[in-house]
Write an enzyme that holds these catalytic residues in place. Structure first.
Site, PDB file in Angstrom:
ATOM      1  N   HIS A 139       8.067   2.582  -0.912  1.00  0.00           N
ATOM      2  CA  HIS A 139       8.345   4.028  -0.819  1.00  0.00           C
ATOM      3  C   HIS A 139       9.813   4.312  -1.118  1.00  0.00           C
ATOM      4  O   HIS A 139      10.146   5.263  -1.812  1.00  0.00           O
ATOM      5  CB  HIS A 139       8.075   4.546   0.605  1.00  0.00           C
ATOM      6  CG  HIS A 139       6.652   4.472   1.040  1.00  0.00           C
ATOM      7  ND1 HIS A 139       6.245   3.674   2.084  1.00  0.00           N
ATOM      8  CD2 HIS A 139       5.536   5.096   0.591  1.00  0.00           C
ATOM      9  CE1 HIS A 139       4.944   3.821   2.275  1.00  0.00           C
ATOM     10  NE2 HIS A 139       4.485   4.676   1.380  1.00  0.00           N
ATOM     11  N   GLN A 145      -8.734  11.834   3.285  1.00  0.00           N
ATOM     12  CA  GLN A 145      -8.865  10.734   2.323  1.00  0.00           C
ATOM     13  C   GLN A 145      -9.315   9.426   2.969  1.00  0.00           C
ATOM     14  O   GLN A 145      -9.419   8.411   2.297  1.00  0.00           O
ATOM     15  CB  GLN A 145      -7.573  10.543   1.535  1.00  0.00           C
ATOM     16  CG  GLN A 145      -6.407   9.939   2.307  1.00  0.00           C
ATOM     17  CD  GLN A 145      -5.130   9.945   1.462  1.00  0.00           C
ATOM     18  OE1 GLN A 145      -4.483  10.972   1.299  1.00  0.00           O
ATOM     19  NE2 GLN A 145      -4.758   8.790   0.944  1.00  0.00           N
ATOM     20  N   ASP A 187      -1.157   1.679  -6.198  1.00  0.00           N
ATOM     21  CA  ASP A 187      -2.380   2.476  -6.137  1.00  0.00           C
ATOM     22  C   ASP A 187      -2.642   3.017  -7.545  1.00  0.00           C
ATOM     23  O   ASP A 187      -2.526   4.219  -7.803  1.00  0.00           O
ATOM     24  CB  ASP A 187      -2.214   3.601  -5.117  1.00  0.00           C
ATOM     25  CG  ASP A 187      -2.000   3.049  -3.717  1.00  0.00           C
ATOM     26  OD1 ASP A 187      -2.826   2.227  -3.284  1.00  0.00           O
ATOM     27  OD2 ASP A 187      -0.999   3.401  -3.073  1.00  0.00           O
ATOM     28  N   GLN A 230      -5.264   5.719  -8.098  1.00  0.00           N
ATOM     29  CA  GLN A 230      -4.773   6.998  -7.563  1.00  0.00           C
ATOM     30  C   GLN A 230      -3.816   7.660  -8.555  1.00  0.00           C
ATOM     31  O   GLN A 230      -3.851   8.878  -8.767  1.00  0.00           O
ATOM     32  CB  GLN A 230      -4.068   6.760  -6.224  1.00  0.00           C
ATOM     33  CG  GLN A 230      -3.272   7.961  -5.730  1.00  0.00           C
ATOM     34  CD  GLN A 230      -2.728   7.765  -4.335  1.00  0.00           C
ATOM     35  OE1 GLN A 230      -3.460   7.939  -3.363  1.00  0.00           O
ATOM     36  NE2 GLN A 230      -1.461   7.425  -4.206  1.00  0.00           N
ATOM     37  N   MET A 236       3.921  -4.493  -1.362  1.00  0.00           N
ATOM     38  CA  MET A 236       4.282  -3.707  -0.170  1.00  0.00           C
ATOM     39  C   MET A 236       3.221  -2.631   0.072  1.00  0.00           C
ATOM     40  O   MET A 236       2.808  -1.941  -0.862  1.00  0.00           O
ATOM     41  CB  MET A 236       5.625  -3.004  -0.382  1.00  0.00           C
ATOM     42  CG  MET A 236       6.758  -3.951  -0.631  1.00  0.00           C
ATOM     43  SD  MET A 236       7.454  -4.489   0.925  1.00  0.00           S
ATOM     44  CE  MET A 236       8.527  -5.777   0.384  1.00  0.00           C
ATOM     45  N   SER A 237       2.800  -2.512   1.317  1.00  0.00           N
ATOM     46  CA  SER A 237       1.803  -1.505   1.691  1.00  0.00           C
ATOM     47  C   SER A 237       1.963  -1.216   3.173  1.00  0.00           C
ATOM     48  O   SER A 237       2.272  -2.133   3.953  1.00  0.00           O
ATOM     49  CB  SER A 237       0.399  -2.072   1.438  1.00  0.00           C
ATOM     50  OG  SER A 237      -0.568  -1.313   2.133  1.00  0.00           O
TER      51      SER A 237
HETATM   52  O1  PAF Z   1      -0.463   7.032  -1.596  1.00  0.00           O
HETATM   53  C1  PAF Z   1      -0.417   7.663  -0.512  1.00  0.00           C
HETATM   54  O2  PAF Z   1       0.334   7.355   0.404  1.00  0.00           O
HETATM   55  C2  PAF Z   1      -1.346   8.847  -0.309  1.00  0.00           C
HETATM   56  O3  PAF Z   1      -2.568   8.633  -0.916  1.00  0.00           O
HETATM   57  C3  PAF Z   1      -0.722  10.193  -0.785  1.00  0.00           C
HETATM   58  C4  PAF Z   1      -0.477  10.207  -2.271  1.00  0.00           C
HETATM   59  C5  PAF Z   1       0.572  10.436  -0.028  1.00  0.00           C
HETATM   60  C6  PAF Z   1      -1.687  11.330  -0.459  1.00  0.00           C
HETATM   61  O4  PAF Z   1      -1.941  11.398   0.918  1.00  0.00           O
END
Ligand code: PAF
Length: 282
Positions: free
Chosen positions: A37, A61, A150, A153, A184-185
């Site tokens: 992040h 989600q 991701d 996504q 990393m997650s």
């Molecule tokens: O990748 C994430 O952390 C989530 O899927 C996101 C994009 C913040 C949406 O909640």
């Protein structure tokens, strides 16, 4: 760094940054921030005059309520980590700001959304689309940053902004890995150090397919990746797939072309925690 929960406060703060040469960079997150992040935040800071990071653990989600409840929440340390990057704004909306009414929207996100994570986690991408669309409406950024860990996504968000003509540039950022290769997650927080060691098999399996390509192999890569897990009790493999990197159309064991890009994608469980990762093959 300003920490805001209200949409109107965020809007008045961003008003003076709306016009060129000002640009707003946006990093949406669900918190439990890690180096991955923070690398998105740093990239945004280097490319924009103001950066907004959001933290909202989005219930829509999560197809598994247990996963939602167990999702790590660590607001104080998140704030400290963000401050250390120089991020100017943290937006932590309340549930009613994101979902003023119950969310019944059904998004048509195209074929890119219905396979892999889409079929393993029904409703997941619909929930991602809801929250991302709403956050983009509120923040109205010039650029929004998403981690390529991701990968699906990232493609789904592309499809969303195209379909709804949302005026934002979507930027994908390289996966950040620890020294053993583990991506990393936030979910890694739930792994013991032994389980983290086991989780590096996801990376090693992807790397074995990539190494095979580097040595001239151009087919049978899906089976190669799947066979990596033979005899391993953990990670418990859910899928190892080879697909077209733009559309996620399956390539499987077929020859990967020289012109089209191929990507290997994996999902597996370690200690009950579901992890995903991917690696471009060519
Ligand atoms: O990748 C994430 O952390 C989530 O899927 C996101 C994009 C913040 C949406 O909640």
């Amino acid at each position: 760094m300003q920490v805001l929960t209200s949409e109107s406060e965020l809007n008045s703060l961003l008003d003076e940054h709306r016009f060129p040469p000002h640009t707003t960079g946006f990093v949406p997150t669900m918190g439990a921030l890690h180096e991955g992040h923070l690398s998105l935040v740093r990239k945004s800071l280097s490319e924009n005059t103001i950066t907004v990071c959001s933290i909202f653990v989005n219930p829509t989600q999560f197809n598994d309520p247990e996963d939602f409840n167990k999702y790590p929440r660590q607001r104080e340390s998140d704030i400290e980590k963000l401050r250390s990057t120089g991020c100017q704004v943290l937006f932590c909306p309340e549930h009613k700001t994101i979902y003023p009414q119950e969310d019944h929207n059904k998004y048509n996100l195209g074929p890119v959304a219905d396979k892999l994570e889409g079929s393993s986690r029904p409703g997941h991408f619909n929930g991602v689309a809801s929250v991302v669309k709403r956050l983009l409406e509120i923040v109205n950024p010039t650029r929004a940053y998403f981690g390529l860990k991701d990968y699906q996504q990232f493609l789904v968000v592309h499809s969303l902004v195209k379909q709804y003509s949302i005026p934002v540039e979507i930027i994908g950022c390289e996966t950040v890995r620890d020294k053993g290769g583990l991506a990393m997650s936030s979910r890694n927080e739930r792994l013991s150090s032994y389980e983290k060691e086991l989780a590096t098999h996801l990376y090693k399996a992807l790397k074995s397919a990539k190494d095979a390509v580097n040595q001239g192999r151009d087919s049978g890569l899906e089976t190669l990746g799947q066979e990596y897990f033979n005899g391993l009790a953990e990670p418990e493999l859910e899928y190892f797939k080879v697909a077209d990197a733009r559309t996620l159309a399956p390539i499987g064991d077929k020859k990967i072309g020289n012109d089209d890009s191929a990507i290997a994608l994996i999902a597996a469980r370690v200690g009950g925690v579901r992890l995903i990762d991917n690696m471009p093959l060519n």
